[in-house]
Scaffold this motif. Structure first.
Motif, PDB file in Angstrom:
ATOM      1  N   HIS A  39       0.825  -1.351  -0.031  1.00 30.05           N
ATOM      2  CA  HIS A  39       0.091  -0.085  -0.205  1.00 30.05           C
ATOM      3  C   HIS A  39       0.953   1.303  -0.062  1.00 30.05           C
ATOM      4  O   HIS A  39       0.390   2.370   0.024  1.00 30.05           O
ATOM      5  CB  HIS A  39      -0.945  -0.034   1.341  1.00 30.05           C
ATOM      6  N   ASN A  40       2.207   0.974  -0.360  1.00 28.28           N
ATOM      7  CA  ASN A  40       3.137   2.132  -0.209  1.00 28.28           C
ATOM      8  C   ASN A  40       3.302   2.499  -1.826  1.00 28.28           C
ATOM      9  O   ASN A  40       4.000   2.118  -2.533  1.00 28.28           O
ATOM     10  CB  ASN A  40       4.516   1.612   0.253  1.00 28.28           C
ATOM     11  N   HIS A  56      10.875  -2.586  11.694  1.00 30.11           N
ATOM     12  CA  HIS A  56       9.862  -1.779  12.239  1.00 30.11           C
ATOM     13  C   HIS A  56      10.079  -0.110  11.830  1.00 30.11           C
ATOM     14  O   HIS A  56       9.494   0.769  12.199  1.00 30.11           O
ATOM     15  CB  HIS A  56       9.899  -1.628  14.020  1.00 30.11           C
ATOM     16  N   GLU A  75      -1.968  -7.526   8.825  1.00 27.95           N
ATOM     17  CA  GLU A  75      -0.851  -7.235   9.978  1.00 27.95           C
ATOM     18  C   GLU A  75       0.555  -8.197   9.966  1.00 27.95           C
ATOM     19  O   GLU A  75       0.542  -9.153   9.383  1.00 27.95           O
ATOM     20  CB  GLU A  75      -1.479  -7.699  11.149  1.00 27.95           C
ATOM     21  N   GLY A 126       4.938   6.173  12.327  1.00 29.06           N
ATOM     22  CA  GLY A 126       3.810   6.350  12.828  1.00 29.06           C
ATOM     23  C   GLY A 126       2.568   6.521  11.844  1.00 29.06           C
ATOM     24  O   GLY A 126       2.803   5.859  10.673  1.00 29.06           O
ATOM     25  N   GLU A 127       1.286   6.896  12.390  1.00 28.75           N
ATOM     26  CA  GLU A 127       0.081   6.857  11.593  1.00 28.75           C
ATOM     27  C   GLU A 127      -0.527   8.124  11.639  1.00 28.75           C
ATOM     28  O   GLU A 127      -0.816   8.571  12.973  1.00 28.75           O
ATOM     29  CB  GLU A 127      -0.881   5.622  11.754  1.00 28.75           C
ATOM     30  N   PRO A 128      -0.845   9.014  10.562  1.00 32.39           N
ATOM     31  CA  PRO A 128      -0.344   8.817   9.285  1.00 32.39           C
ATOM     32  C   PRO A 128       1.256   8.854   8.962  1.00 32.39           C
ATOM     33  O   PRO A 128       1.790   9.334  10.030  1.00 32.39           O
ATOM     34  CB  PRO A 128      -1.100   9.803   8.536  1.00 32.39           C
ATOM     35  N   ARG A 129       1.568   7.930   8.108  1.00 36.00           N
ATOM     36  CA  ARG A 129       2.953   7.937   8.156  1.00 36.00           C
ATOM     37  C   ARG A 129       3.859   9.258   7.798  1.00 36.00           C
ATOM     38  O   ARG A 129       3.595  10.080   7.021  1.00 36.00           O
ATOM     39  CB  ARG A 129       3.621   6.960   6.871  1.00 36.00           C
ATOM     40  N   ASP A 130       4.679   9.677   8.794  1.00 38.16           N
ATOM     41  CA  ASP A 130       5.541  10.869   8.830  1.00 38.16           C
ATOM     42  C   ASP A 130       7.133  10.467   8.896  1.00 38.16           C
ATOM     43  O   ASP A 130       7.555  10.173   9.914  1.00 38.16           O
ATOM     44  CB  ASP A 130       5.005  11.921   9.788  1.00 38.16           C
ATOM     45  N   GLU A 183      -4.774  -4.617   4.161  1.00 41.34           N
ATOM     46  CA  GLU A 183      -3.187  -4.554   4.537  1.00 41.34           C
ATOM     47  C   GLU A 183      -3.332  -5.623   5.464  1.00 41.34           C
ATOM     48  O   GLU A 183      -3.842  -5.308   6.661  1.00 41.34           O
ATOM     49  CB  GLU A 183      -2.919  -3.264   4.991  1.00 41.34           C
ATOM     50  N   ALA A 240       8.595   1.565   9.132  1.00 40.20           N
ATOM     51  CA  ALA A 240       7.545   2.076   8.829  1.00 40.20           C
ATOM     52  C   ALA A 240       6.698   2.371  10.151  1.00 40.20           C
ATOM     53  O   ALA A 240       6.119   3.458  10.072  1.00 40.20           O
ATOM     54  CB  ALA A 240       6.622   1.195   7.934  1.00 40.20           C
ATOM     55  N   ILE A 241       6.653   1.632  11.151  1.00 42.00           N
ATOM     56  CA  ILE A 241       6.417   1.891  12.513  1.00 42.00           C
ATOM     57  C   ILE A 241       6.761   3.263  12.955  1.00 42.00           C
ATOM     58  O   ILE A 241       5.877   4.016  13.658  1.00 42.00           O
ATOM     59  CB  ILE A 241       6.196   0.818  13.291  1.00 42.00           C
TER      60      ILE A 241
END
Length: 199
Positions: A15-16, A90, A46, A96-100, A44, A92-93
């Protein structure tokens, strides 16, 4: 036994949007039509594994099962030597959400300053997994070594690209012409191995 990928549709289980663009650039010249999980409206899954290969396989298996077509997934991340390989799987984690990713880059920089790290070496790792609907699986890993810089430089690329300078280069991946980056990136390294085996 290694299985060849025939021409036709390949589902990019990501989804990137940045990854989708890179995967299209890599696979479409080989005669494959790359369609993304975003375009197909796939959920997506987990990512629960502690390795790049494990997470790549989770995503590719889910997409192959949902579509009945061969699916390709990339799990990749940044491993910083002085941080014991973090953020690693980790990566992408950390955004954070939304990705910053600016926040994620800042977090890495602050940690390096906290421990007064003289070693700013890092590597990008990419694991490509291809899964067929009948359950056959192939996995390929690529890497590119470099150094982290601060502040971030360049608007091209995505993720941690603006702070990563590959060994032997002066530009960050964020400043580099995309064609040049694609030729030397961790994803390109994994793709070369995949191409030799499957295409």
């Amino acid at each position: 036994m290694t299985r060849k990928l025939g021409k036709g549709r390949l589902v990019a289980a990501t989804h990137n949007k940045g990854k989708v663009r890179e995967l299209k650039d890599l696979f479409e010249p080989a005669g494959l039509e790359v369609v993304s999980a975003i375009e197909l409206g796939l959920p997506e899954p987990e990512e629960t594994e502690q390795t790049f290969a494990g997470n790549a396989l989770i995503k590719a298996r889910a997409a192959a099962e949902a579509t009945g077509q061969p699916a390709l997934s990339d799990d990749s991340g940044l491993e910083v030597t002085a941080l014991g390989g973090m953020p690693g799987v980790h990566t992408a984690i950390w955004a954070g959400e939304p990705r910053d990713f600016y926040k994620a880059m800042e977090k890495v920089e602050n940690l390096l300053r906290e421990i007064d790290a003289k070693d700013r070496s890092a590597r990008f790792v990419s694991t490509l997994a291809v899964v067929w609907p009948d359950g056959h699986e192939e996995v390929f890993e690529g890497e590119v070594h470099g150094t982290l810089v601060w502040p971030p430089r360049g608007e091209k690329g995505f993720g941690f690209d603006p702070v990563f300078v590959a060994d032997g280069e002066t530009e960050t991946f964020g400043e580099m012409d995309p064609a040049k980056k694609h030729a030397m990136s961790h994803r390109a390294d994994a793709f070369r191995k995949l191409k030799a085996a499957l295409l």
